[in-house]
Design an enzyme around this catalytic site. Structure first.
Site, PDB file in Angstrom:
ATOM      1  N   HIS A 169      51.980   7.711  14.655  1.00  0.00           N
ATOM      2  CA  HIS A 169      52.164   7.436  16.089  1.00  0.00           C
ATOM      3  C   HIS A 169      50.809   7.583  16.780  1.00  0.00           C
ATOM      4  CE1 HIS A 169      54.708   8.409  19.965  1.00  0.00           C
ATOM      5  NE2 HIS A 169      53.648   7.667  20.244  1.00  0.00           N
ATOM      6  N   HIS A 175      48.501   5.034  19.369  1.00  0.00           N
ATOM      7  CA  HIS A 175      48.286   3.761  20.073  1.00  0.00           C
ATOM      8  C   HIS A 175      46.794   3.497  19.976  1.00  0.00           C
ATOM      9  CE1 HIS A 175      52.292   3.927  22.011  1.00  0.00           C
ATOM     10  NE2 HIS A 175      52.100   5.226  21.868  1.00  0.00           N
ATOM     11  N   HIS A 179      59.843   4.213  21.056  1.00  0.00           N
ATOM     12  CA  HIS A 179      59.695   5.442  21.835  1.00  0.00           C
ATOM     13  C   HIS A 179      61.053   5.724  22.497  1.00  0.00           C
ATOM     14  CE1 HIS A 179      55.449   4.827  21.308  1.00  0.00           C
ATOM     15  NE2 HIS A 179      55.096   5.777  22.158  1.00  0.00           N
ATOM     16  N   GLU A 183      61.183  10.734  25.235  1.00  0.00           N
ATOM     17  CA  GLU A 183      59.901  11.343  25.622  1.00  0.00           C
ATOM     18  C   GLU A 183      60.098  11.861  27.050  1.00  0.00           C
ATOM     19  OE1 GLU A 183      56.672   8.549  26.139  1.00  0.00           O
ATOM     20  OE2 GLU A 183      55.127  10.101  26.124  1.00  0.00           O
ATOM     21  N   ASP A 210      49.154  10.283  19.370  1.00  0.00           N
ATOM     22  CA  ASP A 210      49.593   9.407  20.465  1.00  0.00           C
ATOM     23  C   ASP A 210      48.407   8.628  21.071  1.00  0.00           C
ATOM     24  OD1 ASP A 210      51.527   8.215  22.022  1.00  0.00           O
ATOM     25  OD2 ASP A 210      51.917   9.940  23.311  1.00  0.00           O
ATOM     26  N   ASP A 211      47.687   9.248  22.002  1.00  0.00           N
ATOM     27  CA  ASP A 211      46.533   8.595  22.649  1.00  0.00           C
ATOM     28  C   ASP A 211      45.388   9.609  22.699  1.00  0.00           C
ATOM     29  OD1 ASP A 211      47.894   6.036  23.790  1.00  0.00           O
ATOM     30  OD2 ASP A 211      49.227   7.697  24.346  1.00  0.00           O
TER      31      ASP A 211
END
Ligand code: ADE
Ligand code: ZN
Length: 348
Positions: free
Chosen positions: A25, A27, A205, A208, A286-287
């Site tokens: 996961h 991005h 997703h 969340e 994630d980011d």
């Protein structure tokens, strides 16, 4: 059997860092560091709203998912050419190699780019070349997962899928991301059914910021194989039982959850409860350029903040990352054997 009790707790950070792991996961647009944003802006003649790297980084104070997404989409505006997408992904792979990531499944958001007039082929070719080179030069097995933006319409998602089909061999699956609230998985039932018929792997997703009901509909309506985040599942005991029974993987992102105010701090994160309930959770970044850490930082900081998590849980989350990855079984077993050796050695 690995004697987890023989692994001293003070060795855990080093073990978490050096052990082989998968990241499922990430991005790729969320790995764009401010320095690279400025470099690409200059290279492409794109004007940014911030005067410096420091000013941009100082704006990374988020109150919820939407406040982050606004800045994240603005950052992606510097990506125009194939080499920009390559450079972004290559920078991630170099960091991934330093974290001992041996398998990476990269999300990308084509609609963020096609809406600015960038051809989807430019996006996919640039990212694909970086995946190929990561395999050749860094020994990282990498694949792409195309994500649909859920704040846009299903028609837009269907058109994006159509435009991506000439590049079908360059991505293994599809996901669903962006603003979760008020955009339930059901909205994308038809496009996910199409993707399923095409043999694509499916993730979304859910849970969340959105309610546990979105996790249920992602499973029942979209028929996804993994849930991204899913931390709010714990609010529904029946759902928890189901996730445990069906061993549905949850790609949990602790530093993201704290930055987006899902949990107040890491010591409040519900990872211990998810694992206690028998859920197949693993950690992800994630980011990472926006949330203050790549995968090893997520692992080390989370285990440091939660004293109830020890070597047994560390092994479990790393093993879950391989079991949930979209690769043939023999490949998973080879990585799990490497993981077993790392933990057995640490036990002495
Ligand atoms: N796009 C990038 N990061 C995301 C996240 N954490 N949730 C939803 N969409 C995203
Ligand atoms: Zn995400």
């Amino acid at each position: 059997m690995i004697p987890f009790d023989a692994i001293p707790r003070d060795q855990l950070p080093a073990l978490l860092r050096t052990a082989p792991k998968a990241e499922l996961h990430i991005h790729i647009e969320g790995s764009l560091e401010p320095e690279l944003i400025f470099k690409l802006a200059q290279r492409n003649g794109v004007k940014l709203d911030y005067p410096s790297v420091e000013a941009l980084r100082a704006a990374y104070a988020f109150t919820d998912l939407q406040s982050f997404l606004d800045i994240y989409y603005a950052g992606a505006s510097v990506l125009l050419k194939e080499e920009d997408f390559f450079d972004m992904a290559w920078a991630y792979f170099e960091r991934a190699a330093a974290d001992n990531i041996v398998r990476a499944e990269l999300f990308f958001d084509p609609q963020t780019h096609t809406a600015r007039g960038v051809d989807i082929g430019v996006v996919i070719r640039g990212l694909h070349h970086a995946c190929q080179r990561a395999h050749q030069e860094l020994g990282i097995s990498a694949d792409l997962i195309l994500c649909f933006l859920r704040h846009l319409s299903e028609e837009d998602a269907l058109a994006t899928l159509e435009a991506a089909l000439p590049y079908r061999q360059y991505f293994i699956g599809v996901g669903l991301d962006s603003s979760e609230r008020d955009h339930p998985p059901e909205k994308f039932a038809r496009v996910f059914a199409k993707c399923r018929a095409l043999g694509l792997r499916l993730v979304a997703h859910a849970g969340e910021e959105g309610p546990p009901a979105y996790v249920t509909s992602a499973l029942d309506v979209l028929k996804v194989e993994r849930i991204d985040h899913g931390v709010r599942s714990l609010e529904d005991p029946e759902l928890v039982k189901r996730l445990a029974k069906e061993r549905v993987p949850l790609t949990v992102c602790p530093l993201s959850n704290v930055k987006l105010c899902v949990f107040k701090d890491l010591s409040q994160h519900n990872l211990p409860a998810l694992l206690d309930a028998g859920l197949a959770a693993m950690l992800n970044s994630d980011d990472p350029a926006y949330f203050g850490g790549y995968l090893n930082e997520n692992l080390v900081q989370t285990f440091e903040a939660l004293p109830q998590l020890g070597p047994r849980q560390a092994y479990q989350v790393l093993r879950n990352s391989f079991e949930a990855s979209f690769v043939p079984d023999e490949r998973k077993q080879a990585w799990i054997a490497q993981l077993d050796r790392a933990f057995a050695e640490a036990a002495g």
